[in-house]
Structure formats: C-alpha cells, structure tokens
Design an enzyme around this catalytic site. Structure first.
Site, PDB file in Angstrom:
ATOM      1  N   HIS A 181     -17.945  35.804 -31.289  1.00 34.07           N
ATOM      2  CA  HIS A 181     -18.683  34.447 -31.651  1.00 34.07           C
ATOM      3  C   HIS A 181     -18.578  35.042 -32.842  1.00 34.07           C
ATOM      4  O   HIS A 181     -19.385  34.231 -33.914  1.00 34.07           O
ATOM      5  CB  HIS A 181     -20.583  35.616 -31.382  1.00 34.07           C
ATOM      6  CG  HIS A 181     -20.661  36.793 -30.161  1.00 34.07           C
ATOM      7  ND1 HIS A 181     -21.918  36.382 -29.435  1.00 34.07           N
ATOM      8  CD2 HIS A 181     -20.183  37.779 -30.189  1.00 34.07           C
ATOM      9  CE1 HIS A 181     -21.385  37.330 -28.437  1.00 34.07           C
ATOM     10  NE2 HIS A 181     -20.491  38.689 -28.846  1.00 34.07           N
ATOM     11  N   TYR A 198      -6.768   1.696   2.623  1.00 34.81           N
ATOM     12  CA  TYR A 198      -5.954   1.105   1.049  1.00 34.81           C
ATOM     13  C   TYR A 198      -7.618   0.907  -0.149  1.00 34.81           C
ATOM     14  O   TYR A 198      -7.904  -0.126   1.647  1.00 34.81           O
ATOM     15  CB  TYR A 198      -5.005   0.621   0.638  1.00 34.81           C
ATOM     16  CG  TYR A 198      -4.602  -0.127  -0.252  1.00 34.81           C
ATOM     17  CD1 TYR A 198      -3.993   0.133  -1.538  1.00 34.81           C
ATOM     18  CD2 TYR A 198      -5.525  -1.295  -0.584  1.00 34.81           C
ATOM     19  CE1 TYR A 198      -3.922   0.045  -2.883  1.00 34.81           C
ATOM     20  CE2 TYR A 198      -5.000  -1.692  -1.933  1.00 34.81           C
ATOM     21  CZ  TYR A 198      -4.708  -0.829  -2.419  1.00 34.81           C
ATOM     22  OH  TYR A 198      -4.371  -1.247  -4.356  1.00 34.81           O
ATOM     23  N   GLU A 202      -7.113  17.727 -35.892  1.00 39.00           N
ATOM     24  CA  GLU A 202      -8.988  16.607 -35.275  1.00 39.00           C
ATOM     25  C   GLU A 202      -8.337  15.753 -34.443  1.00 39.00           C
ATOM     26  O   GLU A 202      -9.337  15.225 -33.140  1.00 39.00           O
ATOM     27  CB  GLU A 202      -8.469  16.433 -36.979  1.00 39.00           C
ATOM     28  CG  GLU A 202      -9.141  17.295 -37.642  1.00 39.00           C
ATOM     29  CD  GLU A 202      -9.986  17.022 -38.577  1.00 39.00           C
ATOM     30  OE1 GLU A 202     -11.654  16.929 -39.409  1.00 39.00           O
ATOM     31  OE2 GLU A 202      -9.326  15.902 -39.693  1.00 39.00           O
ATOM     32  N   LYS A 235      -7.700  16.765 -52.010  1.00 41.88           N
ATOM     33  CA  LYS A 235      -8.022  16.622 -50.700  1.00 41.88           C
ATOM     34  C   LYS A 235      -6.997  16.687 -49.487  1.00 41.88           C
ATOM     35  O   LYS A 235      -6.118  16.195 -49.905  1.00 41.88           O
ATOM     36  CB  LYS A 235      -9.104  16.047 -49.861  1.00 41.88           C
ATOM     37  CG  LYS A 235     -10.483  16.278 -50.084  1.00 41.88           C
ATOM     38  CD  LYS A 235     -11.664  15.679 -49.165  1.00 41.88           C
ATOM     39  CE  LYS A 235     -11.557  16.743 -47.752  1.00 41.88           C
ATOM     40  NZ  LYS A 235     -12.406  15.773 -47.038  1.00 41.88           N
ATOM     41  N   ASN A 276      -6.156  16.809 -45.747  1.00 37.46           N
ATOM     42  CA  ASN A 276      -6.907  16.659 -44.072  1.00 37.46           C
ATOM     43  C   ASN A 276      -6.326  17.947 -43.300  1.00 37.46           C
ATOM     44  O   ASN A 276      -4.975  16.405 -43.120  1.00 37.46           O
ATOM     45  CB  ASN A 276      -7.690  15.697 -43.804  1.00 37.46           C
ATOM     46  CG  ASN A 276      -8.847  14.893 -44.510  1.00 37.46           C
ATOM     47  OD1 ASN A 276      -9.518  16.019 -45.469  1.00 37.46           O
ATOM     48  ND2 ASN A 276      -8.641  13.878 -45.955  1.00 37.46           N
ATOM     49  N   SER A 328      -6.619  12.034 -48.594  1.00 45.46           N
ATOM     50  CA  SER A 328      -8.664  11.786 -48.333  1.00 45.46           C
ATOM     51  C   SER A 328      -8.083  10.244 -49.534  1.00 45.46           C
ATOM     52  O   SER A 328      -7.516  10.049 -50.839  1.00 45.46           O
ATOM     53  CB  SER A 328      -9.247  12.248 -49.326  1.00 45.46           C
ATOM     54  OG  SER A 328     -10.172  11.185 -50.118  1.00 45.46           O
ATOM     55  N   ASN A 368       1.058  -1.575   0.101  1.00 43.66           N
ATOM     56  CA  ASN A 368      -0.300  -0.317   0.497  1.00 43.66           C
ATOM     57  C   ASN A 368       1.072   1.378   0.053  1.00 43.66           C
ATOM     58  O   ASN A 368       0.042   2.045  -0.796  1.00 43.66           O
ATOM     59  CB  ASN A 368      -0.786  -0.200   1.813  1.00 43.66           C
ATOM     60  CG  ASN A 368      -2.408  -0.862   0.971  1.00 43.66           C
ATOM     61  OD1 ASN A 368      -2.068  -1.844  -0.076  1.00 43.66           O
ATOM     62  ND2 ASN A 368      -2.495  -1.494   2.394  1.00 43.66           N
TER      63      ASN A 368
END
Ligand code: ARG
Length: 461
Positions: free
Chosen positions: A156, A317, A290, A283, A285, A277, A110
């Site tokens: 915004h 514990y 991401e 494309k 990416n 892609s 422990n």
C-alpha cells in the site's frame, strides 16, 4: 511507368484517394523481407516448372540488385507505387523487362504481405529477446552489488518490512523472464508460413509450399488458405506480450521516479541520464523513466487498435489489415527503445544512496512483524502476539521512540516471554537474514537466486 491494375480500369485514381490507399510510406520497412520472400518464391517456381530454372535465377539476380540499390540509397519507390510489394515488382519489371512480370505467378499480395510481416516480426522478436536479456543482466549486476543493502519493502506504499535491495531487483528479473517466455511462445505461432495461400483459395499452378517455407526458415505452413491470409492473431499476441513488457518497464520507472524524489531520496540520478529544468537551476529530472512510463500507453493503444480492427472482419483478406503494420512497427520500436534506455539507466544513470537507505530502515516500525514472530517462536499464538506488538507500537508512538528503544521492563510487562535477546532480533539485518523461507528475502536465499540467474545467463551464451 508499369501499369498496376488490369485493363478493366480506364481512369486513374483520384490523387487524394491514391495517397489514402497507399502504404508505401510505412511498409518500405518490409523491403528486406519482401525480397527474401520473393526470392524463395522465384526459386520455387523454377523448381516446380512454372518458370524455367534460368528465369528463376534471373529473377533472383534482379531482386538482389534491388537490395543493393536500396543499400546504396538509389531504390526510391515513386509516389505511384502503392506499397512495397508493387514497388519491388515495378522495379523488377523495369530491370528485367517482361520476365519481371512472371514473378507474381501463383501468388497474391495477400499471402505475400502475410509472409513479409511474419518474417519481419520474427527477426524483431529475436532482437527484443536480447534487449530483455540485457536488462536482466543490468538488474543482476546491480543486485549482486547490493545483497546486503537494505531497503524498506512496501505494501500500500506504506513501509511494511525491510528487504534486501537485491531481492527487490530480482523481482524484475523474474518479470522480464516471463516476458521472454511469452515472446518465445508467441514466436512459435508467428513462425508459420502463409505463402502459397495466394489470394484466398490456393492456386491451380504447381507450387511447393514446404519448399518456400523451408527456404524462409519457417517451422510449418498454414493448412487452410483462408486462415493463412486472414490470420492476424499473431499481431495481437505480439502486442499483448509487448504491452506486458511495457507494464513491467513502467512499474520499474515509477519506482525509480519515486526513489529519486527528495521525499524518498533512495537514489541519485547521475548526469548521464538526467535532465535539468529550464527555469529551476536546482532541479534534476528523471526524464528517462518518465518517458518510458509515458510510452507504455502507446503500446496498449496498438493492442486495442488491432483487436478492434480484426473483430468484425469477414474472411478472408480485407484492406483493414494494412493497418496492422504501423501498430506493429511502433510497438516494436517503442518496446525496444524503452528496454535499451532503461538498461542504460540501470547501468549508469542511478546510484543507490546507501547512507540514506541505512538510516531509513533503522528508523521505522518495519520490524514489528518480527517481534510477533519472536513471540510465536516462544509458543504464543500469532493473533495474540500481533495484539501485544500492536500495544508495543502504540507505547512507542506515545513516547516518540522506536521498538529498539523500549526499556526491557516494558517488554516484560507486555509479555513475560520477552527476553533480553529481543533487542538483537530487532536489528534490520537480523530481520532480513531470518526470512529464509523459499523465495524469501533472507540473504542466503537471495544469494542462491543470484547464483541461479548468473548460471542461466552464462549457460545461455
Ligand atoms: N498493402 C497491403 C497490406 O498491407 C498489401 C496487400 C494488399 N492486398 C490487396 N488485395 N489489396 O495489406
């Protein structure tokens, strides 16, 4: 085979339960720290006379041998080793015979595991701190090259006011600095030694807790043995700091993803960090940001899991604590990998499209506030100036022009305080340069900030 449990046990574990109970598949990561902790403990036992000095040094040699065996890839815990602590102890007994059985005097798994995990995390925190400094430096470099590059500032997600791109990037340097400050604050509480609390109540054997704490580089010891073995606050603190780092990385990712879209077109992704892609040949990416954005959820999840794991536990514990490891291990590797990937992305994965940015900041109404400020400087009350400029914008929209295209007689008709220099005051560079308030985007202010960061980084190294 060394027997783990006391003679009280007659039957072996159900094999499924044996695997279910075991943590060796993941806590093998703690090997270095387990050896360090055990060596400090063995030395201490030798000094206080629980074992002889000669025995202590044999134990130490045995533990170092295990470290070597691990480095050579020949220390492979067997499936019967429940966890890293037993794996090391079993191997030590095989190497040293009965002497190996003395190591666990005045200690419990422990306080042992609580010590190991702190040592492990302390080292990782130091690595994450340098990952954070590296991303700050990458941001600083980009910022230094882009003091006079203008980019729309948003509120915004609507264009608000033009700003220096460097100013935008420095905002992230600030966020990562707060992360570093939080990390170093959390480190203070991680760096307290629980070793010597034994199972929960301390021990009747003579031990020297300050000695082991010192040996292991801890800054202090837990003063209550129950607290020592049952405190996992530090794990929550770390994952909460880690969560905020992921929040910051995720926000930066989101901006880069937006900026790299056709709609924004503010950055180009280089071939070094972008992917294609499988079906659409045109494309490119933004997989890196991401993935970083996507991985944030894992770390938040670990924070939640730890909070829930701890909240109902009686002292001291409980086996539930075994669950702290995967949460911490995965949080550390996720944060560290994301910081490294994002640093590479900043260094070689994105290029700002200067032509596009230049045309964007001259083709909108983001200089409207400055026209109002112009009138304020001529004594017009701000609310009134605000309405006057609102009218000017309305006129422009009706005629399909920008503020800079409004004929002078129309400015005069709106308010006689407008003079010819209004046109000069509409130029984005002028608008940005004029924001000289402390913390503002004025070029001089931004340059001061950059110099300040540059100085901080060079004096830290
Ligand atoms: N593998 C355990 C953990 O990670 C070690 C401590 C076990 N202690 C015990 N009393 N069963 O928490």
């Amino acid at each position: 085979m060394v027997k783990t449990w006391s003679d009280r046990f007659e039957e072996g574990l159900n094999p499924f339960i044996e695997r279910f109970n075991a943590s060796i598949d993941f806590d093998f990561f703690l090997l270095e720290e387990d050896l360090d902790g055990s060596i400090a403990h063995a030395r201490m036992l030798g000094r206080t006379g629980v074992i002889t000095k000669e025995e202590a040094s044999q134990l130490e040699n045995g533990l170092e041998k295990i470290r070597l065996e691990a480095a050579q890839g020949v220390f492979l815990p067997s499936k019967d080793d429940e966890d890293i602590h037993f794996a090391v102890e079993h191997r030590l007994i095989t190497l040293l015979g009965p002497l190996g059985k003395k190591l666990h005097s005045a200690r419990s798994r422990n306080d042992q595991v609580a010590t190991d995990i702190r040592l492990w995390l302390r080292r990782r925190i130091d690595n994450i701190d340098s990952d954070l400094e590296n991303i700050q430096k990458a941001l600083l470099k980009k910022a230094e090259n882009n003091i006079y590059t203008l980019i729309p500032g948003y509120t915004h997600l609507q264009r608000a006011q033009p700003i220096s791109l460097a100013h935008h990037l420095i905002a992230y340097i600030e966020m990562f600095q707060r992360d570093r400050d939080r990390l170093s604050d959390a480190r203070k509480r991680i760096n307290i030694c629980p070793l010597g609390a034994a199972a929960l109540a301390g021990t009747s054997l003579p031990i020297d807790r300050n000695y082991t704490a010192n040996q292991l580089g801890f800054n202090g010891i837990y003063l209550n043995s129950l607290d020592a073995v049952s405190d996992r606050d530090f794990a929550v603190e770390f994952t909460s700091v880690a969560s905020l780092i992921m929040v910051h990385l995720s926000r930066l990712s989101e901006e880069i993803i937006l900026w790299s879209s056709e709609e924004f077109g503010f950055v180009n992704l280089t071939d070094r960090c972008a992917t294609g892609s499988s079906i659409m040949p045109q494309k490119k990416n933004p997989d890196v940001p991401e993935l970083v954005r996507g991985k944030a959820g894992r770390v938040f999840g670990h924070l939640q899991a730890l909070l829930v794991m701890i909240k109902g536990l009686p002292l001291a514990y409980n086996k539930d604590f075994q669950e702290d490891k995967e949460a911490l291990f995965d949080s550390v590797s996720t944060v560290s990998n994301c910081l490294k990937a994002m640093t590479i992305l900043l260094e070689e994965g994105i290029e700002f499209c200067l032509d596009r940015l230049g045309s964007v900041v001259t083709s909108d109404f983001s200089n409207a506030t400055d026209v109002a400020d112009y009138l304020v400087s001529k004594g017009v009350p701000f609310r009134e100036a605000y309405q006057i400029v609102g009218k000017a914008v309305k006129l422009c929209i009706k005629d399909g022009v920008l503020l800079k295209d409004l004929p002078f007689d129309q400015w005069q008709a709106l308010n006689p305080n407008f003079e010819k220099d209004i046109y000069e005051n509409l130029i984005p560079e002028k608008v940005v340069a004029a924001r000289v308030s402390l913390g503002g985007t004025g070029f001089n202010r931004v340059s001061e900030q950059l110099a300040n960061w540059r100085g901080r980084f060079s004096s830290a190294n």
